[in-house]
Structures are given as structure tokens and as C-alpha cells.
Enzyme design. Structure first.
Site, PDB file in Angstrom:
ATOM      1  N   ASP A  98     -23.678   2.263  -2.845  1.00 13.28           N
ATOM      2  CA  ASP A  98     -24.009   1.417  -1.703  1.00 13.28           C
ATOM      3  C   ASP A  98     -23.823   2.263  -0.449  1.00 13.28           C
ATOM      4  OD1 ASP A  98     -24.480  -0.853  -0.071  1.00 13.28           O
ATOM      5  OD2 ASP A  98     -22.324  -1.186   0.137  1.00 13.28           O
ATOM      6  N   SER A  99     -24.372   1.773   0.665  1.00 11.76           N
ATOM      7  CA  SER A  99     -24.165   2.457   1.940  1.00 11.76           C
ATOM      8  C   SER A  99     -22.679   2.471   2.312  1.00 11.76           C
ATOM      9  CB  SER A  99     -24.959   1.737   3.032  1.00 11.76           C
ATOM     10  OG  SER A  99     -24.615   0.363   3.046  1.00 11.76           O
ATOM     11  N   GLU A 104     -17.102  -7.273   8.043  1.00 12.71           N
ATOM     12  CA  GLU A 104     -16.179  -6.137   7.941  1.00 12.71           C
ATOM     13  C   GLU A 104     -14.952  -6.320   8.831  1.00 12.71           C
ATOM     14  OE1 GLU A 104     -17.909  -2.277   7.844  1.00 12.71           O
ATOM     15  OE2 GLU A 104     -18.937  -2.831   5.988  1.00 12.71           O
ATOM     16  N   THR A 154     -30.463  -2.680   1.416  1.00 13.34           N
ATOM     17  CA  THR A 154     -31.307  -1.845   2.272  1.00 13.34           C
ATOM     18  C   THR A 154     -31.931  -0.693   1.478  1.00 13.34           C
ATOM     19  OG1 THR A 154     -29.895  -2.401   4.149  1.00 13.34           O
ATOM     20  CG2 THR A 154     -31.246  -0.427   4.361  1.00 13.34           C
ATOM     21  N   HIS A 186     -23.032  -7.814   1.842  1.00 16.29           N
ATOM     22  CA  HIS A 186     -21.932  -8.508   2.522  1.00 16.29           C
ATOM     23  C   HIS A 186     -22.065 -10.037   2.488  1.00 16.29           C
ATOM     24  CE1 HIS A 186     -21.422  -4.485   3.942  1.00 16.29           C
ATOM     25  NE2 HIS A 186     -20.475  -4.789   4.806  1.00 16.29           N
ATOM     26  N   CYS A 230     -26.958  -1.697  -2.915  1.00 22.21           N
ATOM     27  CA  CYS A 230     -27.320  -1.873  -1.501  1.00 22.21           C
ATOM     28  C   CYS A 230     -28.710  -2.510  -1.341  1.00 22.21           C
ATOM     29  CB  CYS A 230     -27.316  -0.494  -0.844  1.00 22.21           C
ATOM     30  SG  CYS A 230     -27.698  -0.512   0.899  1.00 22.21           S
TER      31      CYS A 230
HETATM   32  N1  DGL Z   1     -25.216  -2.388   2.090  1.00 22.45           N
HETATM   33  C1  DGL Z   1     -26.153  -2.840   3.110  1.00 22.45           C
HETATM   34  C2  DGL Z   1     -27.147  -3.805   2.466  1.00 22.45           C
HETATM   35  O1  DGL Z   1     -26.867  -4.418   1.447  1.00 22.45           O
HETATM   36  C3  DGL Z   1     -25.433  -3.489   4.266  1.00 22.45           C
HETATM   37  C4  DGL Z   1     -24.659  -2.528   5.128  1.00 22.45           C
HETATM   38  C5  DGL Z   1     -25.550  -1.514   5.820  1.00 22.45           C
HETATM   39  O2  DGL Z   1     -26.301  -1.881   6.755  1.00 22.45           O
HETATM   40  O3  DGL Z   1     -25.519  -0.366   5.407  1.00 22.45           O
HETATM   41  O4  DGL Z   1     -28.217  -3.957   2.972  1.00 22.45           O
END
Ligand code: DGL
Length: 270
Positions: free
Chosen positions: A10-11, A152, A75, A188, A73
């Protein structure tokens, strides 16, 4: 049977919501989690940067010779799954397809809302996937850029006026459109389930993308005979920034203390 690990990335640490589900479904697997905490958030970045980061994240996980990779993730799934799948000779699972399928199966009104980061919404991936599954459905996309920083910072509980105000503003157009199913298209957002449910009303079905992806990946690995079938599995965590804040955020997303080692790596080397 395949004893090799499953890579999850994940990011940042939000993808632990998907890892949690994966661990529940597959307690015997060895899981390697990478959170790109040094470069998070990806959600406000452009497609090329997201793809570049995602390639490095996959290259790092491939150093463990995984049998599959799960993109927790939203994104990255929306902006890079096609490219990553074409470039790698192992199964790579993203969240968009399974979540779109769950939403298409759940809606009765034919109106599906999608909330996610700006980059996920801009990609149009959910609209394309839902239209492919059922062209009669109408998708109402909504970017919610303030949700990630609020979660967060621990601002995700019902009764918190700040997050409720933000949710009211983002979700009002979807409520007025009459959606009966809403995809929580970001790592999130499962934490915002109660707040979102309160604003949308009890009749709207909320789809958790991480859980839908974990279930789809498990089914696919099972069909291909790729599960490890051990009694007890394990989890190792890797991050690209100091592991200092790991325990606090991991606690939020896992709902419990993270068990297993946490190490920092230089993601730019991959
Ligand atoms: N993990 C990202 C998502 O699920 C959210 C956090 C980010 O913007 O990197 O899109």
C-alpha cells in the site's frame, strides 16, 4: 500447495485493513507487507508517478519470491493494475474489480456511489469496471481528499464534529442522487464506516474494497492450488520511512497491536 509468501503493499499503512482481512481468511500464510510511508500519500499524485512508485513497490516484494501480490491500495489498483499485471509473471490482485463486482451484486436501485482519493476517481476505473459488469448501472463518483488525513489523525469516530461535517459535505450529492450502494474505495475508509453509514442512512450498503479483494484473492489462490496449508502463518512488515510511528498507525488500521518485525528499507533502490 505452495509455501511461498504472499506480498501485500500500500502507499502507507492503510492497507493493513486489507491485511487484517487476509490474515483472518488465511491464518496459515506467510505475509510480507510493504507500506510506502516515506512517499505516502499517493492519492493526490499523477498517474505516471503512481505507476513509477508501484513498480518499485512490486520490485521490492518480488525480492521475497512471492506466489502472488495483493495491491491493498485503492489508488494504485485504479491507476496501475493493468500495467503491473502485464509486466509481472505472477498473479497480482487489485481492489477495483472485486469491489465493483460486490457493488453490482448489491444494488437494487441501479445507482452506485464510489468514494475514493482524487487519483482513483480521476482514473475512471470504477465506472469502467461497473459498466463492464452491468451497463445499466449508474455510477456516482466522489473524491474525498480530506478523509485520509482525518483518519490518520484519529478523527474517524461518530460524534466527532469535524469528520461528520466533512462527510456531510462529500456525501450529500450521493445521498441526493439516491445511491443504495456505496463503494468505500480507499484503504482508510473502513474506519469511517460508522460515520459514512450515519450520513448515508441505514438502507445504503457499504462495500469494503480491501475485504472484497482479500476474499477474491483467497478464492483464486485456492482454485489454483496455491495456498500453503500451514497451521500458523506469520507477518513481516516493511516501511520506507522511520518505523517510529508504525505502532500507533498500525494499531488504528489493524484494530490490535501488530505482531511481527518492522524494518525500514530504501525503496528508491528498487
Ligand atoms: N492507500 C490510498 C488508497 O487506498 C490512500 C492513501 C494515499 O492517498 O496514498 O487510495
Amino acid at each position: 500447495m505452495d509455501p511461498r509468501p504472499i506480498g501485500v503493499f500500500d502507499s502507507g499503512l492503510g492497507g493493513l485493513t486489507a491485511l487484517r482481512e487476509l490474515r483472518r481468511l488465511l491464518p496459515g500464510e506467510e505475509l510480507i507487507y510493504f507500506g510506502d510511508t516515506g512517499r505516502v500519500p499517493y492519492g493526490g499524485k499523477g498517474r505516471e508517478i503512481i505507476q513509477h512508485y508501484a513498480r518499485q513497490d512490486v520490485a521490492f516484494l518480488r525480492s521475497f519470491d512471492p506466489k502472488a501480490i495483493i495491491i491493498a491500495c485503492g489508488t494504485v489498483s485504479a491507476n496501475a493494475l493493468t500495467e503491473l499485471s502485464a509486466e509481472n509473471d505472477l498473479p497480482i490482485f487489485g481492489v477495483v474489480g472485486p469491489a465493483a463486482q460486490a457493488a453490482a451484486g448489491a444494488t437494487r436501485s441501479g445507482k452506485v456511489g464510489v468514494i475514493a482519493t482524487a487519483a482513483s476517481i480521476r482514473s475512471g476505473a470504477y465506472e469502467r469496471e461497473i459498466a463492464r459488469l452491468d451497463p445499466s448501472l449508474t455510477v456516482f463518483p466522489q473524491a474525498c481528499p480530506l478523509f485520509v488525513p482525518l483518519v490518520e489523525n484519529g478523527r474517524f469516530r461518530p460524534g466527532d464534529q469535524v469528520v461528520e461535517l466533512v462527510a456531510e459535505e462529500y456525501l450529500a450529492p450521493l445521498r441526493h442522487a439516491g445511491v443504495d450502494t456505496l463503494v468505500l474505495g480507499c484503504t482508510h475508509y473502513p474506519l469511517l464506516r460508522d460515520v459514512v453509514g450515519k450520513v448515508m442512512g441505514g438502507n445504503v450498503t457499504l462495500i469494503d474494497t480491501g475485504a472484497a479483494c482479500a476474499a477474491a484473492a483467497v478464492q483464486c489462490l485456492e482454485e489454483q492450488g496455491l495456498l500453503a496449508r500451514r497451521e500458523t502463518g506469520s507477518c513481516r512488515y516493511f516501511v520506507s520511512d522511520s518505523p517510529q510511528d508504525f505502532a500507533r498507525l498500525a494499531g488504528i488500521f489493524l484494530g490490535e497491536e501488530a505482531q511481527g518485525s518492522v524494518e525500514r528499507i530504501e525503496i528508491e533502490k528498487y
